[in-house]
Write a protein that holds these residues in place. Structure first.
Motif, PDB file in Angstrom:
ATOM      1  N   VAL A  77      -8.148   0.389  -6.050  1.00 46.86           N
ATOM      2  CA  VAL A  77      -7.448   0.480  -4.766  1.00 46.86           C
ATOM      3  C   VAL A  77      -6.423   1.592  -4.875  1.00 46.86           C
ATOM      4  CG1 VAL A  77      -5.967  -0.701  -3.095  1.00 46.86           C
ATOM      5  CG2 VAL A  77      -7.718  -1.991  -4.345  1.00 46.86           C
ATOM      6  N   THR A  78      -6.347   2.461  -3.864  1.00 48.54           N
ATOM      7  CA  THR A  78      -5.323   3.495  -3.825  1.00 48.54           C
ATOM      8  C   THR A  78      -4.523   3.382  -2.539  1.00 48.54           C
ATOM      9  OG1 THR A  78      -6.795   5.119  -2.770  1.00 48.54           O
ATOM     10  CG2 THR A  78      -6.742   5.088  -5.182  1.00 48.54           C
ATOM     11  N   ASN A  79      -3.244   3.741  -2.635  1.00 47.25           N
ATOM     12  CA  ASN A  79      -2.393   3.818  -1.440  1.00 47.25           C
ATOM     13  C   ASN A  79      -2.405   2.513  -0.644  1.00 47.25           C
ATOM     14  OD1 ASN A  79      -0.597   5.346   0.147  1.00 47.25           O
ATOM     15  ND2 ASN A  79      -2.215   5.864   1.615  1.00 47.25           N
ATOM     16  N   PHE A  80      -2.433   1.384  -1.365  1.00 47.11           N
ATOM     17  CA  PHE A  80      -2.445   0.050  -0.762  1.00 47.11           C
ATOM     18  C   PHE A  80      -3.654  -0.163   0.137  1.00 47.11           C
ATOM     19  CE2 PHE A  80       2.077   1.284  -1.213  1.00 47.11           C
ATOM     20  CZ  PHE A  80       2.439   0.384  -2.201  1.00 47.11           C
ATOM     21  N   GLY A  81      -4.689   0.659  -0.043  1.00 47.45           N
ATOM     22  CA  GLY A  81      -5.872   0.547   0.795  1.00 47.45           C
ATOM     23  C   GLY A  81      -5.706   1.132   2.176  1.00 47.45           C
ATOM     24  N   MET A 109       0.540   4.875  -5.435  1.00 49.21           N
ATOM     25  CA  MET A 109      -0.003   3.570  -5.828  1.00 49.21           C
ATOM     26  C   MET A 109      -1.467   3.681  -6.180  1.00 49.21           C
ATOM     27  SD  MET A 109      -2.102   0.921  -4.502  1.00 49.21           S
ATOM     28  CE  MET A 109      -2.242  -0.865  -4.617  1.00 49.21           C
ATOM     29  N   VAL A 110      -1.834   3.151  -7.341  1.00 49.83           N
ATOM     30  CA  VAL A 110      -3.238   2.987  -7.700  1.00 49.83           C
ATOM     31  C   VAL A 110      -3.371   1.672  -8.455  1.00 49.83           C
ATOM     32  CG1 VAL A 110      -3.094   4.224  -9.918  1.00 49.83           C
ATOM     33  CG2 VAL A 110      -5.272   4.100  -8.704  1.00 49.83           C
ATOM     34  N   GLU A 143       8.954  -2.510   0.999  1.00 50.24           N
ATOM     35  CA  GLU A 143       8.449  -3.550   1.896  1.00 50.24           C
ATOM     36  C   GLU A 143       6.922  -3.544   1.921  1.00 50.24           C
ATOM     37  OE1 GLU A 143      10.244  -2.733   5.635  1.00 50.24           O
ATOM     38  OE2 GLU A 143      12.229  -3.463   5.042  1.00 50.24           O
ATOM     39  N   ARG A 144       6.336  -2.343   1.850  1.00 51.93           N
ATOM     40  CA  ARG A 144       4.876  -2.241   1.833  1.00 51.93           C
ATOM     41  C   ARG A 144       4.305  -2.817   0.541  1.00 51.93           C
ATOM     42  NH1 ARG A 144       0.604  -3.202   2.537  1.00 51.93           N
ATOM     43  NH2 ARG A 144      -1.176  -1.952   3.216  1.00 51.93           N
ATOM     44  N   VAL A 145       4.999  -2.612  -0.569  1.00 50.07           N
ATOM     45  CA  VAL A 145       4.552  -3.215  -1.834  1.00 50.07           C
ATOM     46  C   VAL A 145       4.517  -4.733  -1.696  1.00 50.07           C
ATOM     47  CG1 VAL A 145       5.042  -3.530  -4.287  1.00 50.07           C
ATOM     48  CG2 VAL A 145       5.446  -1.298  -3.224  1.00 50.07           C
ATOM     49  N   ARG A 146       5.585  -5.305  -1.177  1.00 51.41           N
ATOM     50  CA  ARG A 146       5.647  -6.757  -1.022  1.00 51.41           C
ATOM     51  C   ARG A 146       4.585  -7.254  -0.046  1.00 51.41           C
ATOM     52  NH1 ARG A 146       8.812 -11.595  -1.431  1.00 51.41           N
ATOM     53  NH2 ARG A 146       7.386 -13.092  -0.475  1.00 51.41           N
ATOM     54  N   ALA A 147       4.383  -6.531   1.055  1.00 54.39           N
ATOM     55  CA  ALA A 147       3.361  -6.937   2.019  1.00 54.39           C
ATOM     56  C   ALA A 147       1.972  -6.902   1.393  1.00 54.39           C
ATOM     57  CB  ALA A 147       3.417  -6.030   3.252  1.00 54.39           C
TER      58      ALA A 147
END
Length: 300
Positions: A77-81, A109-110, A143-147
Motif C-alpha cells: 500500500v502506498t500513500n494510504f491507498g 507512506m508505504v 490525522e490521516r495516519v490515524r484514520a
C-alpha cells in the motif's frame, strides 16, 4: 526477527553507508525514509544482492519511503491507498508556496506485509514553524495516519508503524525541553497526534526496553556540534501493536551509525529485536555519554 528504521537522508548519497550497516546489523526488515529517489531510480539490485526485497515509494529529489525485507513483501500500500503523489523531479519541493502545500501530494507512506507482520514506513512532514500552513498540514497528515489505522488495521493484529515522525513523545525525548519549548517537534498538538496513535493501540517499542531514561536520541542537527554535545531529539519511532510488543526482547539506537566519514545521515537507525537477539553491535552510547557529561560539567 530484527526490525530497523532509518531516515537515510538520500539513499543515493548514503548508499555505501546503508550497505555497510546492513552487514553490521543484519536487520530482517528495514524501513527507510527520505530516500529522495523516484521509484525507477531505487537501487533494487544492490539490495537484492544483499538478500533483500526492496519496496520503494518515491517522487524524486524529495521525501520517499521504502521497506527492505529478507522475509518477503506482499500486499503493498502506498500513500494510504489514496492514489499517486506529485512528481517533484522537475522542481524543488521547497519552492512550493505555503498556500499550495499539501502533504498528501508527497511520498510519505508505504506499507507491506513481511514475515506475517504489517509494516508501515512513515516520513512525517517537518512542519517548519508552529502555526504555519506547513505545520497545519503536518497535523492533518497525522490525522490521516490515524484514520487509515481506524479503517485498514486492527490493534489485535501484528503491525509495526515506524519511521521519522518528526515529533517527540515527551520531554525525555529532547535534549532541553526549556530551550526547545514552543517549537515544532515538541508542541502539544504534535504530541497529541502521537498520543492518538498510541491510544489506537500502539506501543512505543523502544521505551518498552529503555524505560523513561533520557538522553538517547535518534536525530542531531548537522550544525554547531550538536551531535558531539548530544543536543538531539528522539523523533525516529517504532510503534507496534500488542501482539508485536509481547515479542520484543531488545531495542537500541545505533549512535555509531551517525558518524562519518563521509558525511552521514543526521539520523541514527533504531533497532528492535523480536523473539531473540540479533547480531551484536556496539551502539556507542556508554562511552559517549560519559564524554559528553565531562565536557558539559560546569567548571568550579
Amino acid at each position: 526477527m530484527r526490525i530497523a528504521t532509518w531516515n537515510v537522508n538520500s539513499l543515493k548519497a548514503r548508499s555505501d553507508a546503508v550497505e555497510r550497516w546492513l552487514v553490521r546489523a543484519e536487520p530482517d526488515v528495514m524501513l527507510m525514509q527520505e530516500t529522495k529517489l523516484a521509484d525507477e531510480d531505487a537501487p533494487e539490485m544492490p539490495f537484492r544482492m544483499a538478500g533483500y526485497e526492496l519496496v520503494h515509494h518515491g517522487e524524486g529529489r524529495w521525501n520517499g519511503v521504502a521497506i527492505a525485507s529478507k522475509v518477503g513483501a506482499t500486499d503493498i500500500v502506498t500513500n494510504f491507498g489514496d492514489g499517486p503523489v506529485r512528481d517533484s523531479s522537475a522542481g524543488s519541493a521547497v519552492a512550493v508556496a505555503e498556500d499550495d502545500f499539501d502533504p498528501f501530494d508527497e511520498a510519505r507512506m508505504v506499507s507491506a506485509v513481511c514475515g506475517g507482520i504489517r509494516f508501515v514506513s512513515l516520513y512525517a512532514p517537518n512542519g517548519r514553524v508552529v502555526g504555519s500552513p506547513f505545520y497545519e498540514g503536518k497535523l492533518r497528515w497525522f490525522e490521516r495516519v490515524r484514520a487509515w489505522l481506524d479503517t485498514a488495521a486492527s490493534p489485535d493484529e501484528p503491525l509495526v508503524l515506524a519511521g521519522d515522525l518528526n515529533a517527540t513523545p515527551s520531554d525525555a525525548d529532547v535534549w532541553s525541553a526549556a530551550r526547545a519549548h514552543g517549537g515544532t517537534h515538541v508542541s502539544r498538538p504534535e504530541r497529541a497526534a502521537l498520543a492518538a496513535l498510541r491510544e489506537w493501540g500502539l506501543v512505543d517499542a523502544y521505551r518498552t526496553v529503555a524505560g523513561d531514561a533520557p538522553g538517547r536520541f535518534s536525530w542531531w542537527d548537522y550544525r554547531a556540534g550538536n551531535f558531539h554535545r548530544n543536543e538531539g531529539m528522539r523523533i525516529d519511532l517504532v510503534y507496534v501493536t500488542r501482539p508485536v510488543a509481547e515479542r520484543i526482547v531488545w531495542a537500541e539506537i545505533d549512535r555509531e551509525a551517525r558518524k562519518g566519514p563521509p558525511i552521514p545521515s543526521d539520523h541514527a537507525p533504531v533497532v528492535v529485536d523480536l523473539d531473540e537477539r540479533g547480531k551484536p553491535f556496539e551502539a556507542g552510547w556508554e562511552g559517549a555519554l560519559g564524554r559528553i557529561a565531562a565536557r558539559t560539567r560546569p567548571r568550579r
